[in-house]
Design an enzyme around this catalytic site. Structure first.
Site, PDB file in Angstrom:
ATOM      1  N   ASP A  83       0.702  -1.238   0.050  1.00 40.61           N
ATOM      2  CA  ASP A  83      -0.030  -0.077   0.032  1.00 40.61           C
ATOM      3  C   ASP A  83       0.964   1.122   0.057  1.00 40.61           C
ATOM      4  OD1 ASP A  83      -2.621  -0.994   0.271  1.00 40.61           O
ATOM      5  OD2 ASP A  83      -2.612  -1.478   2.227  1.00 40.61           O
TER       6      ASP A  83
HETATM    7  C1  BGC Z   1       0.354   1.449   6.188  1.00 39.01           C
HETATM    8  C2  BGC Z   1      -0.179   0.052   5.380  1.00 39.01           C
HETATM    9  C3  BGC Z   1      -1.564   0.271   5.377  1.00 39.01           C
HETATM   10  C4  BGC Z   1      -1.790   1.242   4.801  1.00 39.01           C
HETATM   11  C5  BGC Z   1      -3.618   1.477   4.600  1.00 39.01           C
HETATM   12  C6  BGC Z   1      -0.395   2.600   5.631  1.00 39.01           C
HETATM   13  O1  BGC Z   1      -0.063   3.790   6.498  1.00 39.01           O
HETATM   14  O2  BGC Z   1       1.753   1.541   6.242  1.00 39.01           O
HETATM   15  O3  BGC Z   1       0.158  -1.230   5.994  1.00 39.01           O
HETATM   16  O4  BGC Z   1      -1.908  -1.038   4.665  1.00 39.01           O
HETATM   17  O5  BGC Z   1      -1.822   2.472   5.457  1.00 39.01           O
HETATM   18  O6  BGC Z   1      -4.055   1.434   5.735  1.00 39.01           O
HETATM   19  C1  NOJ Z   2      -1.587  -3.757   5.455  1.00 36.80           C
HETATM   20  C2  NOJ Z   2      -2.685  -4.001   4.587  1.00 36.80           C
HETATM   21  O1  NOJ Z   2      -3.748  -4.425   5.206  1.00 36.80           O
HETATM   22  C3  NOJ Z   2      -2.417  -4.836   3.457  1.00 36.80           C
HETATM   23  O2  NOJ Z   2      -3.631  -5.026   2.682  1.00 36.80           O
HETATM   24  C4  NOJ Z   2      -1.113  -4.333   2.637  1.00 36.80           C
HETATM   25  O3  NOJ Z   2      -0.866  -5.418   1.784  1.00 36.80           O
HETATM   26  C5  NOJ Z   2      -0.148  -4.411   3.740  1.00 36.80           C
HETATM   27  N1  NOJ Z   2      -0.447  -3.430   4.435  1.00 36.80           N
HETATM   28  C6  NOJ Z   2       1.284  -3.981   3.053  1.00 36.80           C
HETATM   29  O4  NOJ Z   2       1.127  -2.772   2.660  1.00 36.80           O
END
Ligand code: BGC
Ligand code: NOJ
Length: 822
Positions: free
Chosen positions: A494
């Site tokens: 993400d």
């Molecule tokens: C986090 C991710 C997460 C995303 C969406 C980001 O700040 O690092 O792990 O999936 O937010 O909530």
């Molecule tokens: C947390 C999110 O829930 C997941 O969908 C994502 O793949 C990982 N972070 C990596 O960014």
């Protein structure tokens, strides 16, 4: 250092001190009523949706942390204490908190008074049941006062912690006998209320927080406890609570049990009110109509005695034993065998809660993620295939006609929303994987023919298969300059926000876009495309669509070739191309030279196997990414913020997506190692992040030793080895896939069950149990050489064996096999 132990025969984790390095929590509830409970009785409850139907209040990031919950106070002579230690924090003579599957219990004592508390949400009940048993273990009679406490949340959890100008004036309650009712907003648009009852007649009560505590006291020393009497307050706005005061005399050796019920009721709008106030009823404003309490009274009656509670508790335990009996493992390695149980438990909890409510997810930030839940499916589908089917239907219903997707939906409304963005271009492919997993497990080909809406529009539907077809083709129809899939907002990572280009700290990386998206490409999505193709082609064939199956196989071959040509860096797979067409995850980069994701998906899909790429990539993982606490997500970490990369470069080195050990994708490497013929390396990676193997270093790791955390600080961080974000993470499902399907080698297929164990060398004999499509399989493994050939023999039952594939016969119900690995 350890703070507790696995009680394997009881299937509980026993915590022996309230002062764990962080709250160690558990989850109650399995259907609609859910609670979180920490080892000091903190936490909160909600119904269906942690954001929109929050029942009890929690304060995030409070000091000290975790200071609201369902609390009991005991007054015995001069001693004031709590069975869960908090909130009073008096020294206890003994303390134990045991987290089991769907329940938590406390067993504490002080000055010869023992308090046992059992907390659980019975199946089929919208309630948290709390059974408190007090025993006088001293030689003299005791007069004991028990005071309960919960604080109501005004349902919308976000509004509840922000909109004080309104909320301090809306609170309303009713009090009748042992039950306190929370009726805020029931007069207007809510047809639901909550209550907190006890099966005894209280000698006092409180429903107004300030009256209970005193304006300047905290929960550790409520004024009414210092005064020795309740204020009998009737809340009128401000902060409604529910507190009962009970008094009993206990002769030496005598016990007394109380049952508290924290319940939730929905009424038909036409049937919301009682005809008249009940005799003795108190309420905020006597001129108001009163709640129709029929359902609440029925719930209170259902758990009115300890016998009824214990019967419901036995049912709950049997329910979990049933769920956990569908995959079983005995290897003689206690830490491994425990993981087989607790990992499955975490998978179900994660399925239930998605990413909404944990001690790291506030429950107000995120609904159910499209990608997240499609992956969670992989961990629960063998236990609850019907519910997996339902969820997959809900997820697919939020898909757009062009195959792309909202990134999340709200469980209460089931509607997609763009709160945390959309057009993450990996999303559609996870649906193919999730549905494939379900159809392989269940054999339910009919699911592919079910009509499913696009974007929740009931007038615009197509078959589930058509949804998958659009997912699959969406990738092919959105290729970039290097012939690789365009990344969109991001892919699985993400934080790889390649079209974001944000310079404003007020932008959310998840929703901001400043580029047209026509350039940045993801090698990972390309690999995923190859990885899901066998599932997609198999599902095409189940429907007789041979042409589409062949088309897909051909497209995957081309994609694999493309990856070898433009997605390989010499020693490992590249990660992506940015908007300028520059490589990401290449030896040419200054930071972020190598990423784990593409080494995982590349080796799981065995891309470039004829050129030796998978083993090279896995060796590079060992060389550059592996640490004593697991594999970091990238290396070297980004030291500077890169506007063209986004959030990934925003985290300090060693944390989260910037070079933390992201436990979620470690199992991809484990699977890649097994697929590449190196089970010993897979095992080494497995043991570095499996929580039961980390129990002895709880002081470093800090989070629960019975569940996975999303992230462990990487080698570049000063706090290397410290975990964050436990419980709700795709880590659970993927590690279970790695353990059950690859280390144990039991894989559900469209035509039967594959059995190909790759257990560690130290396990010489193992017994694996698996229920698959109603047939009970037992596999006795003799493990002489983990990387050797697997010979399967049928010991008993109706089945045909074809290499490592077991095809059950028409009369099969119990099948026993012997797997010789040498
Ligand atoms: C986090 C991710 C997460 C995303 C969406 C980001 O700040 O690092 O792990 O999936 O937010 O909530
Ligand atoms: C947390 C999110 O829930 C997941 O969908 C994502 O793949 C990982 N972070 C990596 O960014």
């Amino acid at each position: 250092m350890k703070y507790g132990f696995f009680d394997d025969s009881a299937r509980e984790y026993a915590i022996l001190t309230p002062k764990t390095p962080y709250p160690w929590i558990n989850y109650l509830g399995n259907e609609k009523f859910f609670s979180l409970v920490s080892n000091t009785a903190g936490g909160y409850a909600f119904h269906t949706d942690a954001r929109l139907r929050r029942l009890t209040r929690y304060r995030y990031n409070d000091i000290p942390l975790d200071t609201n919950g369902r609390y009991f106070y005991l007054q015995d002579g001069d001693a004031l204490w709590s069975p869960g230690w908090k909130p009073v924090k008096a020294d206890l003579d003994s303390y134990e908190c045991r987290h089991g599957f769907g329940y938590t219990r406390f067993n504490s004592s002080k000055n010869g008074l023992r308090a046992k508390v059992l907390l659980f949400v019975p199946n089929g009940a919208d309630a948290e049941v709390q059974m408190v048993t007090l025993t006088n273990e001293s030689r003299a009679a005791k007069d004991v006062t028990l005071v309960s406490f919960v604080e109501w949340c005004l349902y919308n959890a976000l509004d509840d912690c922000t909109n004080f100008q309104r909320n301090f004036s809306t609170g309303e309650v009713e009090i009748l006998g042992g039950a306190i009712y929370h009726k805020t907003e029931y007069r207007e648009r809510r047809n639901h209320y909550a209550f907190y009852s006890v099966n005894a007649t209280p000698v006092g009560f409180d429903t107004d927080r300030e009256s209970f505590l005193g304006l300047y006291n905290g929960l550790e020393a409520p004024q009414t406890l210092l005064d020795g009497k309740s204020a009998n307050s009737v809340a009128d706005g401000w902060s409604p609570i529910a507190s009962h005061r009970l008094r009993c005399t206990l002769a030496p050796g005598e016990s007394k049990t109380y049952v508290f019920v924290l319940g939730y009721v929905e009424n038909d709008p036409a049937d919301k009110w009682a005809p008249a106030p009940e005799p003795g009823l108190l309420q905020t404003n006597p001129r108001m109509r009163v709640l129709n309490k029929a359902k609440a009274l029925a719930l209170q009656e259902r758990f009115s005695t300890p016998e009824k509670v214990m019967a419901a508790f036995d049912e709950l335990r049997a329910f979990w034993d049933g769920l956990l009996s569908r995959f079983t493992l005995q290897t003689g390695n206690a830490r491994l065998d425990r993981m087989a149980l607790w990992n499955q438990y975490q998978c179900v909890v994660t399925y239930n809660f998605a990413r909404s409510a944990s001690y790291f997810e506030s429950g107000i930030g995120r609904g159910i993620g499209f990608r997240d839940t499609s992956q969670d499916m992989l961990g629960v589908v063998h236990q609850i295939p019907e519910r997996a089917r339902e969820r997959l239907f809900d997820v697919a219903s939020t898909q757009f006609e062009d195959g792309s997707a909202y990134h999340q939906f709200q469980p209460l409304t089931k509607r997609g929303n763009a709160d945390i963005g959309s057009h993450f271009n990996d999303d559609p492919l996870w649906l193919v994987l999730g549905v494939g997993g379900y159809v392989r497990e269940s054999g339910d080909t009919g699911f592919l023919r079910v009509q499913v809406p696009f974007d929740n529009d009931a007038s615009n539907t197509a078959t589930m298969f058509e949804h998958l077809r659009r997912s699959y083709h969406y990738t092919l129809d959105h290729l970039g300059p290097h012939g690789l899939p365009l990344i969109g907002r991001a892919d699985w990572n993400d934080c790889l926000n390649l079209n974001c280009f944000s310079t404003d700290p007020n932008d959310s990386f998840q929703t901001c876009t400043n580029k047209d998206g026509a350039n940045a490409e993801s090698v990972m999505i390309a690999q995923m495309f190859v990885y899901v193709t066998p599932d997609y082609a198999a599902m095409c064939r189940l429907l007789g669509l041979e042409d589409e199956a062949r088309f897909a196989e051909d497209a995957a071959k081309k994609m694999a070739k493309q990856i070898c040509e433009t997605g390989w860096d010499g020693e490992w797979y590249l990660r992506a191309y940015d908007d300028f067409g520059h490589k990401i995850g290449s030896k040419e980069c200054e930071d972020g030279k190598i990423f784990i994701e593409t080494q995982g998906f590349g080796t799981m899909a065995q891309i470039g196997a004829d050129r030796g790429y998978p083993l090279k990539a896995l060796d590079s993982v060992k060389k550059h990414l592996d640490t004593q606490y697991g594999i970091v997500i990238l290396d070297p970490p980004y030291r500077d913020y890169h506007v063209e990369l986004g959030e990934v470069s925003s985290y300090p080195p060693g944390y989260k997506e910037n070079a933390g050990v992201f436990c979620h994708n470690n199992p991809w490497i484990i699977i890649g190692e097994i697929r590449s013929g190196r089970p010993a390396d897979a095992w080494e990676h497995y043991t570095k992040i499996a929580p039961s193997f980390l129990e002895d270093i709880s002081d470093i790791h800090r989070l629960e030793p019975y569940v996975y955390a999303q992230m462990v600080a990487g080698k570049a961080a000063r706090r290397h080895g410290e975990a964050k974000n436990s419980w709700l993470t795709g880590t659970a499902a993927w590690n279970f896939v790695a353990l059950s399907q690859w280390i144990c080698g039991i894989r559900a297929g469209y035509d039967g069950l594959t059995v190909e164990p790759r257990l560690p060398a130290e396990v010489r004999h193992a017994t694996i149990g698996r229920v698959f499509r109603g047939v009970k399989y037992t596999v006795e493994v003799v493990n002489e050489n983990p990387a050797g050939a697997v010979t399967l023999e049928l010991v008993s039952g109706d089945a045909a064996i074809d290499g490592t594939l077991v095809v059950p016969g028409p009369t099969a119900d119990v099948i026993t096999l012997r797997a010789l690995v040498r």
